[in-house]
Design a protein around this motif. Sequence first.
Motif, PDB file in Angstrom:
ATOM      1  N   GLN A   2       0.670  -1.028  -0.165  1.00 57.22           N
ATOM      2  CA  GLN A   2       0.093  -0.249   0.172  1.00 57.22           C
ATOM      3  C   GLN A   2       0.989   1.325  -0.318  1.00 57.22           C
ATOM      4  N   ASP A   3       0.737   2.487  -0.627  1.00 53.88           N
ATOM      5  CA  ASP A   3       0.987   3.760  -0.349  1.00 53.88           C
ATOM      6  C   ASP A   3      -0.229   4.333   0.481  1.00 53.88           C
ATOM      7  N   THR A   4      -0.033   6.083   0.784  1.00 55.23           N
ATOM      8  CA  THR A   4      -0.413   7.121   1.520  1.00 55.23           C
ATOM      9  C   THR A   4      -2.032   7.317   0.613  1.00 55.23           C
ATOM     10  N   ALA A   7      -4.042   4.196   0.881  1.00 49.02           N
ATOM     11  CA  ALA A   7      -4.334   3.291   2.254  1.00 49.02           C
ATOM     12  C   ALA A   7      -5.759   4.954   1.990  1.00 49.02           C
ATOM     13  N   VAL A   8      -5.641   6.513   1.731  1.00 49.46           N
ATOM     14  CA  VAL A   8      -6.765   7.562   2.055  1.00 49.46           C
ATOM     15  C   VAL A   8      -7.571   6.942   0.693  1.00 49.46           C
ATOM     16  N   ARG A  23      -8.318  13.505   6.298  1.00 45.39           N
ATOM     17  CA  ARG A  23      -7.761  12.924   5.165  1.00 45.39           C
ATOM     18  C   ARG A  23      -6.858  13.192   4.078  1.00 45.39           C
ATOM     19  N   THR A  26      -4.057  14.818   5.652  1.00 46.29           N
ATOM     20  CA  THR A  26      -2.943  13.802   5.171  1.00 46.29           C
ATOM     21  C   THR A  26      -1.973  13.426   3.612  1.00 46.29           C
ATOM     22  N   LEU A  27      -3.384  14.091   3.073  1.00 40.40           N
ATOM     23  CA  LEU A  27      -3.047  13.690   1.618  1.00 40.40           C
ATOM     24  C   LEU A  27      -2.030  14.926   1.264  1.00 40.40           C
ATOM     25  N   TYR A  30       1.621  14.384   2.475  1.00 43.76           N
ATOM     26  CA  TYR A  30       2.124  13.685   1.733  1.00 43.76           C
ATOM     27  C   TYR A  30       2.754  14.282   0.452  1.00 43.76           C
ATOM     28  N   ALA A  99       5.275   6.569   1.566  1.00 41.84           N
ATOM     29  CA  ALA A  99       4.518   6.776   3.537  1.00 41.84           C
ATOM     30  C   ALA A  99       4.100   5.491   3.695  1.00 41.84           C
ATOM     31  N   ASP A 100       4.674   4.499   3.445  1.00 39.72           N
ATOM     32  CA  ASP A 100       3.822   3.951   3.616  1.00 39.72           C
ATOM     33  C   ASP A 100       4.307   2.509   4.517  1.00 39.72           C
TER      34      ASP A 100
END
Length: 161
Positions: A2-4, A7-8, A23, A26-27, A30, A99-100
């Motif tokens: 997975q990645d950020t 995951a969002v 959410r 978070t992005l 990133y 980032a995961d």
Amino acid sequence: MQDTITAVINPADEECAYLEGSRLDTLKNYYQSGALRVKAATQIGANTASIIGDAVRKSLLYGSITCPGGNMYPCRRYAACLRDLTYFLRYATYAMLAADVSILDERVLNGLRETYLSLGVPIEPTIQAVQAMKEVVTERVGAEAGQEMGIYLDHIVAGLS
Ligand code: CYC
């Protein structure tokens, strides 16, 4: 893996929801740290051999581990150790870019502690080598990117502990 972004977006999709609030934050974080991550990955990728070499010198050399009876003796085991550290650096760099941590869990840490225990690979010196790698990476890429890589190298340490 997975990645950020996935995951969002995946859980939002399950709710048929637009991205908002935490959410989106978070992005945003990133994407804002994207250039830093790419720069760190570029510097690490161009210096892998010397990063591993310095980490080994700092943590493992000049002790009994490379002498007869030690787990880095003979050359075959020494080479296996360098190879393992190369895996750690490469996968930590992937995880930092994504980032995961999931790529580390799935492809590196899954069963690794058990493998090491069954082969007699000592865990504590391995952890010391990963911690030395953290210091060397920070020296090479600077404090901010080093801190980012530190998250993923720490995750390896936690998975081995
Ligand atoms: C061995 N390291 C191994 C083995 C695996 C891994 C599976 C057993 C098979 C082999 O020898 O190749 C690790 N393999 C991985 C990982 C991945 C993978 C992480 C994911 C990509 O596919 N010994 C020390 C040092 C340390 C060390 C402290 C280096 C930091 O004393 C490592 N790993 C080490 C050694 C062996 C090994 C010496 C060989 C042990 C033996 O055959 O006696």
